[in-house]
Write a protein that holds these residues in place. Structure first.
Motif, PDB file in Angstrom:
ATOM      1  N   ASP A   1       1.128  -1.388   0.216  1.00 34.64           N
ATOM      2  CA  ASP A   1      -0.200  -0.007  -0.493  1.00 34.64           C
ATOM      3  C   ASP A   1       0.733   1.303  -0.059  1.00 34.64           C
ATOM      4  OD1 ASP A   1      -2.628  -1.488   0.682  1.00 34.64           O
ATOM      5  OD2 ASP A   1      -1.554  -1.823   2.213  1.00 34.64           O
ATOM      6  N   VAL A   2      -0.001   2.466  -0.471  1.00 32.23           N
ATOM      7  CA  VAL A   2       0.160   3.801  -0.173  1.00 32.23           C
ATOM      8  C   VAL A   2       0.734   4.124   1.518  1.00 32.23           C
ATOM      9  CG1 VAL A   2       0.594   5.757  -0.813  1.00 32.23           C
ATOM     10  CG2 VAL A   2       0.943   4.436  -2.915  1.00 32.23           C
ATOM     11  N   GLU A   3       1.373   3.923   2.181  1.00 32.02           N
ATOM     12  CA  GLU A   3       1.318   4.305   3.603  1.00 32.02           C
ATOM     13  C   GLU A   3       1.764   5.390   4.108  1.00 32.02           C
ATOM     14  OE1 GLU A   3       2.276   4.612   8.268  1.00 32.02           O
ATOM     15  OE2 GLU A   3       4.247   4.636   6.057  1.00 32.02           O
ATOM     16  N   HIS A   4       1.433   6.322   4.912  1.00 24.05           N
ATOM     17  CA  HIS A   4       1.788   7.752   5.258  1.00 24.05           C
ATOM     18  C   HIS A   4       2.325   7.258   6.245  1.00 24.05           C
ATOM     19  CE1 HIS A   4      -1.904   8.670   2.597  1.00 24.05           C
ATOM     20  NE2 HIS A   4      -1.308   9.811   2.884  1.00 24.05           N
ATOM     21  N   PHE A   5       3.622   8.198   6.132  1.00 25.36           N
ATOM     22  CA  PHE A   5       4.358   7.739   6.662  1.00 25.36           C
ATOM     23  C   PHE A   5       4.527   9.057   8.466  1.00 25.36           C
ATOM     24  CE2 PHE A   5       9.074   8.730   9.655  1.00 25.36           C
ATOM     25  CZ  PHE A   5       9.031   7.605   9.520  1.00 25.36           C
TER      26      PHE A   5
END
Length: 283
Positions: free
Chosen positions: A92-96
């Motif tokens: 997934d595209v994760e938000h740090f």
């Protein structure tokens, strides 16, 4: 975990494959839309409409999803935290920095970094296993500044989690022959805490399939090192041995190159032997 140079990469870079590369016009339009969305979020936030603000973020997930092929290309299709492709499940595209709420080690949740919801510098590729365990967690060291929309100071925050886009952070995480993620030798007390916190909250040692694959990589590199050393011992008098040494060196170099799955495990298998001759094989 390997270093991802997100700061100096863009979807418009000419070395990217044609099916991934964006035109400058497309990239500019994406950035303009990101700015527009943040302005809309800021208005909802100023009006105290926090649930509407968070719903807008959820409703526009496709905006950051458009960058997924490019972000995956930066890591050769690997999770930026585990360095696995399929082992850590769906990527997934994760938000740090969490976008809607953030949790510290102790105490209540604080507001999330909603103004970074559409900032590509806050995006990371993460497998389902580390992403679900991390959730809204983003602990800061006691006494650390805490960024807000009114007073932005992300660069001054002292975060617990290691960041794959930080070249220094990547050097702090090592591996052992059992496939366990461990602090690198000689790290400071604070960095030791950071490694342990990252390993725990991103589930870097609790996923059996991942541990097993790391062990296999370690054993594979160990076998190649043994073959390489034996071939070198015979190479002075044998062309065949010299060829075997070249082949084994190539295998070690391939396993440690950044594009290989779990390459950091292979690298630490070499580095922990503290042999300069072997270390030179690392690409």
């Amino acid at each position: 975990m390997i270093f991802i140079d997100l700061e100096h990469k863009r979807p418009t870079d000419t070395e990217l494959p044609a099916d991934i590369r964006w035109t400058h016009a497309e990239w500019t339009a994406w950035l303009v839309e990101s700015e527009r969305l943040v302005n809309e979020l800021a208005k909802l936030n100023a009006d105290g409409k926090f649930s509407e603000r968070n719903q807008l973020i959820d409703n526009r997930s496709a905006h950051w999803g458009r960058l997924k092929p490019w972000l995956l290309k930066l890591s050769d299709g690997k999770c930026w935290f585990t360095e696995a492709r399929d082992i850590a499940s769906h990527l997934d595209v994760e938000h740090f920095r969490p976008k809607k709420a953030a949790c510290n080690v102790k105490g209540p949740k604080r507001d999330g970094y909603w103004w970074l919801a559409f900032d590509f510098m806050n995006f990371r590729i993460a497998g389902t296993v580390p992403n679900r365990k991390k959730g809204a967690w983003f602990p800061l060291r006691y006494g650390s500044p805490c960024s807000s929309f009114i007073k932005r100071c992300e660069g001054d925050e002292i975060a617990h989690f290691l960041d794959p886009t930080n070249a220094h952070d990547v050097t702090l995480l090592a591996f052992d022959e059992e496939g366990k993620a461990i602090p690198a030798p000689g790290v400071s007390r604070w960095d030791f805490v950071r490694v342990r916190r990252t390993v725990d909250r991103l589930k870097l040692i609790e996923h059996k399939a991942l541990d097993e694959e790391r062990r296999k990589v370690w054993q594979r590199v160990t076998t190649h090192i043994g073959n390489y050393e034996r071939a070198l011992a015979e190479a002075r008098y044998s062309n065949a041995a010299r060829e075997r040494a070249r082949n084994e060196a190539r295998q070690i170099a391939d396993l440690t190159k950044p594009s290989s799955e779990l390459s950091a495990v292979a690298k630490w298998c070499v580095l922990l032997r503290n042999d300069p001759r072997l270390s030179r094989l690392i690409i």
